[in-house]
Design a protein around this motif. Structure first.
Motif, mmCIF file in Angstrom:
data_model
loop_
_atom_site.group_PDB
_atom_site.id
_atom_site.type_symbol
_atom_site.label_atom_id
_atom_site.label_comp_id
_atom_site.label_asym_id
_atom_site.label_seq_id
_atom_site.Cartn_x
_atom_site.Cartn_y
_atom_site.Cartn_z
ATOM 1 N N ASN A 276 0.836 -1.198 0.000
ATOM 2 C CA ASN A 276 0.000 0.000 0.000
ATOM 3 C C ASN A 276 0.872 1.249 0.000
ATOM 4 N N GLY A 277 0.596 2.162 -0.906
ATOM 5 C CA GLY A 277 1.410 3.376 -1.014
ATOM 6 C C GLY A 277 1.018 4.473 -0.056
ATOM 7 N N ALA A 278 0.140 4.174 0.904
ATOM 8 C CA ALA A 278 -0.353 5.203 1.822
ATOM 9 C C ALA A 278 0.755 5.793 2.682
ATOM 10 N N ILE A 279 1.763 5.017 2.988
ATOM 11 C CA ILE A 279 2.867 5.515 3.823
ATOM 12 C C ILE A 279 3.602 6.644 3.119
ATOM 13 N N VAL A 280 3.945 6.405 1.853
ATOM 14 C CA VAL A 280 4.650 7.433 1.094
ATOM 15 C C VAL A 280 3.728 8.613 0.807
ATOM 16 N N GLU A 281 2.447 8.328 0.566
ATOM 17 C CA GLU A 281 1.490 9.406 0.307
ATOM 18 C C GLU A 281 1.369 10.328 1.522
ATOM 19 N N GLU A 282 1.346 9.720 2.718
ATOM 20 C CA GLU A 282 1.291 10.533 3.939
ATOM 21 C C GLU A 282 2.535 11.411 4.057
ATOM 22 N N ALA A 283 3.687 10.812 3.768
ATOM 23 C CA ALA A 283 4.940 11.557 3.836
ATOM 24 C C ALA A 283 4.968 12.679 2.803
ATOM 25 N N LEU A 284 4.454 12.397 1.603
ATOM 26 C CA LEU A 284 4.422 13.411 0.545
ATOM 27 C C LEU A 284 3.512 14.576 0.914
ATOM 28 N N GLU A 285 2.349 14.254 1.455
ATOM 29 C CA GLU A 285 1.409 15.301 1.857
ATOM 30 C C GLU A 285 2.016 16.178 2.949
ATOM 31 N N GLY A 286 2.637 15.523 3.930
ATOM 32 C CA GLY A 286 3.271 16.276 5.008
ATOM 33 C C GLY A 286 4.425 17.125 4.515
ATOM 34 N N SER A 287 5.222 16.572 3.599
ATOM 35 C CA SER A 287 6.371 17.332 3.089
ATOM 36 C C SER A 287 5.925 18.563 2.316
ATOM 37 N N LEU A 288 4.802 18.454 1.591
ATOM 38 C CA LEU A 288 4.287 19.606 0.839
ATOM 39 C C LEU A 288 3.796 20.691 1.783
ATOM 40 N N GLU A 289 3.085 20.293 2.834
ATOM 41 C CA GLU A 289 2.574 21.276 3.794
ATOM 42 C C GLU A 289 3.711 22.001 4.501
#
Length: 296
Positions: free
Chosen positions: A79-92
């Motif tokens: 599941n790519g949710a781990i990287v997606e969470e990290a990506l969302e946080g990094s953008l914010e």
């Protein structure tokens, strides 16, 4: 498979097993340094040290993301949710850092204009309009500060809102590290924003109550008599006093106090700008690393 639940263990207290990754102890040491800064005096020097500490922290995080164990664990997780969470946080975090950089840039421009006016005009009545313009800019700036403090508070509250099941130990450690890094980063960002706000408790302009509620710690206010991060506030006080003296048509008006405080603040802001520029680059590198992982 990722499921959204309350995190079963506290995010803000982690132990990084060095045997899983040699970078673990380095990250833990950098996190401890930053946490210790939160409980010390919140002077300009302390906050600058926090920004530079984040630069060092993200160097360690970059090594962790790029190590083979992490790359392998992320690639194997279905599941790519781990990287997606990290990506969302990094953008914010990247957007928040950019906003704060712009705020420091704007205040510096306003200060330089006012310093130039003080040199040309001295403390005669013609300087009153320049002072009023600066103080009005500061009031408008406070609205932006409150908006961004709210955004950071929301980001903090979201950390750890998802829990990932059936993941191996190293990947679990990576998730905890990234969340801890996010919390510490938002704390430093909040300190930067509060530094830019008005700090004198004798005169509390509109918006100060909201800012005080969104501050890093309430205990820090009482421990310093309510005058935290005094550099910005001392300039506002000196300028407001100078304006009042001019309005009252006093014969002897001394603008040296305001000039000295502006010079001191100008030097502090230069330090912040340099640190924020370095941090912004590190945040970009971190986001690129996550994008690269997603492409694997």
């Amino acid at each position: 498979m990722a499921k959204s639940k309350n995190l079963p263990c506290p995010v803000r207290s982690i132990s990084l097993p060095s045997r899983l990754n040699p970078n673990g102890l380095k990250i833990e040491a950098e996190l401890d340094k930053l946490k210790n800064l939160e409980t010390s005096s919140h002077s300009a020097e302390t906050i600058q040290a926090g920004v530079l500490g984040l630069v060092q922290l993200y160097n360690c995080v970059q090594e962790l993301i790029q190590c083979s164990n992490t790359q392998k664990a992320l690639a194997q997780h279905q599941n790519g949710a781990i990287v997606e969470e990290a990506l969302e946080g990094s953008l914010e975090l990247l957007e928040s850092c950019d906003t704060i950089r712009n705020l420091f840039c704007m205040i510096k421009e306003q200060m330089q204009h006012l310093q130039s006016a003080l040199r040309r005009k001295g403390a005669d009545s013609s300087i009153e309009k320049d002072i009023s313009n600066y103080l009005n800019f500061r009031k408008n700036m406070k609205k932006e500060i409150v908006k961004n403090l709210r955004r950071l508070k929301q980001m903090e509250n979201r950390v750890g809102s998802s829990v990932f099941w059936d993941i191996e130990q190293h990947l679990s450690m990576v998730i905890r590290v990234l969340r801890e890094v996010t919390v510490v980063t938002t704390s430093v960002f909040k300190a930067l924003l509060v530094f830019l706000s008005y700090q004198d408790t004798k005169i509390k302009p509109r918006g100060w109550l909201m800012i005080s509620k969104l501050m890093i710690t309430k205990s820090s206010a009482s421990s310093q008599g309510g005058q935290i991060f005094s550099d910005m506030g001392s300039v506002d006080i000196a300028l407001d006093s100078l304006r009042q003296h001019i309005k009252n048509n006093e014969t002897k008006v001394d603008g040296n106090v305001a000039r000295r405080r502006l010079q001191t603040l100008d030097m502090s802001i230069e330090g912040f700008e340099a640190g924020l520029q370095s941090l912004y680059k590190k945040l970009i590198q971190s986001r690129v690393s996550f994008l690269n992982v997603l492409a694997l």
